[in-house]
Design a protein around this motif. Structure first.
Motif, PDB file in Angstrom:
ATOM      1  N   THR A  38     -50.232 135.366   3.613  1.00  0.00           N
ATOM      2  CA  THR A  38     -48.976 134.989   4.232  1.00  0.00           C
ATOM      3  C   THR A  38     -47.983 134.629   3.127  1.00  0.00           C
ATOM      4  N   VAL A  39     -46.741 135.089   3.274  1.00  0.00           N
ATOM      5  CA  VAL A  39     -45.719 134.829   2.257  1.00  0.00           C
ATOM      6  C   VAL A  39     -44.484 134.208   2.894  1.00  0.00           C
ATOM      7  N   LEU A  40     -43.741 133.479   2.071  1.00  0.00           N
ATOM      8  CA  LEU A  40     -42.467 132.893   2.470  1.00  0.00           C
ATOM      9  C   LEU A  40     -41.438 133.272   1.416  1.00  0.00           C
ATOM     10  N   GLU A  41     -40.288 133.787   1.860  1.00  0.00           N
ATOM     11  CA  GLU A  41     -39.217 134.128   0.931  1.00  0.00           C
ATOM     12  C   GLU A  41     -38.209 132.990   0.854  1.00  0.00           C
ATOM     13  N   VAL A  42     -37.767 132.702  -0.372  1.00  0.00           N
ATOM     14  CA  VAL A  42     -36.737 131.699  -0.613  1.00  0.00           C
ATOM     15  C   VAL A  42     -35.636 132.391  -1.417  1.00  0.00           C
ATOM     16  N   ASP A  43     -34.449 132.466  -0.826  1.00  0.00           N
ATOM     17  CA  ASP A  43     -33.310 133.134  -1.458  1.00  0.00           C
ATOM     18  C   ASP A  43     -32.474 132.089  -2.193  1.00  0.00           C
ATOM     19  N   ALA A  44     -32.485 132.162  -3.530  1.00  0.00           N
ATOM     20  CA  ALA A  44     -31.703 131.238  -4.361  1.00  0.00           C
ATOM     21  C   ALA A  44     -30.509 131.951  -4.985  1.00  0.00           C
ATOM     22  N   GLY A  45     -30.142 133.107  -4.451  1.00  0.00           N
ATOM     23  CA  GLY A  45     -29.057 133.909  -5.003  1.00  0.00           C
ATOM     24  C   GLY A  45     -27.705 133.218  -5.005  1.00  0.00           C
ATOM     25  N   ALA A  46     -27.502 132.244  -4.116  1.00  0.00           N
ATOM     26  CA  ALA A  46     -26.213 131.545  -4.054  1.00  0.00           C
ATOM     27  C   ALA A  46     -26.096 130.456  -5.116  1.00  0.00           C
ATOM     28  N   ILE A  47     -27.166 130.224  -5.874  1.00  0.00           N
ATOM     29  CA  ILE A  47     -27.136 129.236  -6.959  1.00  0.00           C
ATOM     30  C   ILE A  47     -27.196 130.032  -8.260  1.00  0.00           C
ATOM     31  N   PRO A  48     -26.032 130.382  -8.842  1.00  0.00           N
ATOM     32  CA  PRO A  48     -25.987 131.307  -9.974  1.00  0.00           C
ATOM     33  C   PRO A  48     -26.818 130.880 -11.189  1.00  0.00           C
TER      34      PRO A  48
END
Length: 138
Positions: A38-48
């Motif tokens: 099982t995986v969880l994605e965390v999008d940190a793209g908005a924190i340059p």
């Protein structure tokens, strides 16, 4: 020598037949021995300035900033284009995730806690659980 080759051939044929044939003790309705991750994605793209994202579940965390993920880790981490994928190896997925974001020098940029709503497979043989990605904002 011919007898030995003949006996060996019969033994091999017998193993093929028994390994592929139906087992009379099983009704044919069995689940395969597949281990789902099982995986969880965390999008940190908005924190340059984000260079590393760490996910913790209590005392169990993904690798520290800059450390490679090993197979012994209970929570693995892989990053692609600002999206971190955390995999849960041999453990239940997190219900509450503490997420830390650091820059390339290891300075803490953000720390937040997120409740994760998992959707568990209802298929007879199961499958990996899924959750909406966590999107971090500055």
């Amino acid at each position: 020598m011919r007898r030995f080759v003949a006996v060996l051939g019969l033994a091999a044929a017998g193993m093929l037949v028994t390994s592929c044939g139906a087992d009379p003790m099983i009704d044919g309705d069995v689940c395969p021995a597949i281990g789902y991750i099982t995986v969880l994605e965390v999008d940190a793209g908005a924190i340059p300035a984000a260079a590393w994202v760490q996910l913790c579940d209590g005392a169990v965390c993904s690798p520290d900033p800059g450390k490679a993920t090993g197979t012994a880790e209970q929570i693995g981490a892989v990053e692609r284009n600002g999206v971190w994928t955390f995999s849960f190896h041999g453990r239940a997925p997190v219900e509450t995730a503490n997420i830390r974001v650091t820059d390339d020098r290891g300075a803490l940029l953000d720390e937040s806690e997120h409740d994760i709503d998992w959707i568990h497979s209802t298929a007879r043989c199961g499958g990996p659980s899924t959750a909406d990605p966590v999107v971090l904002t500055p």
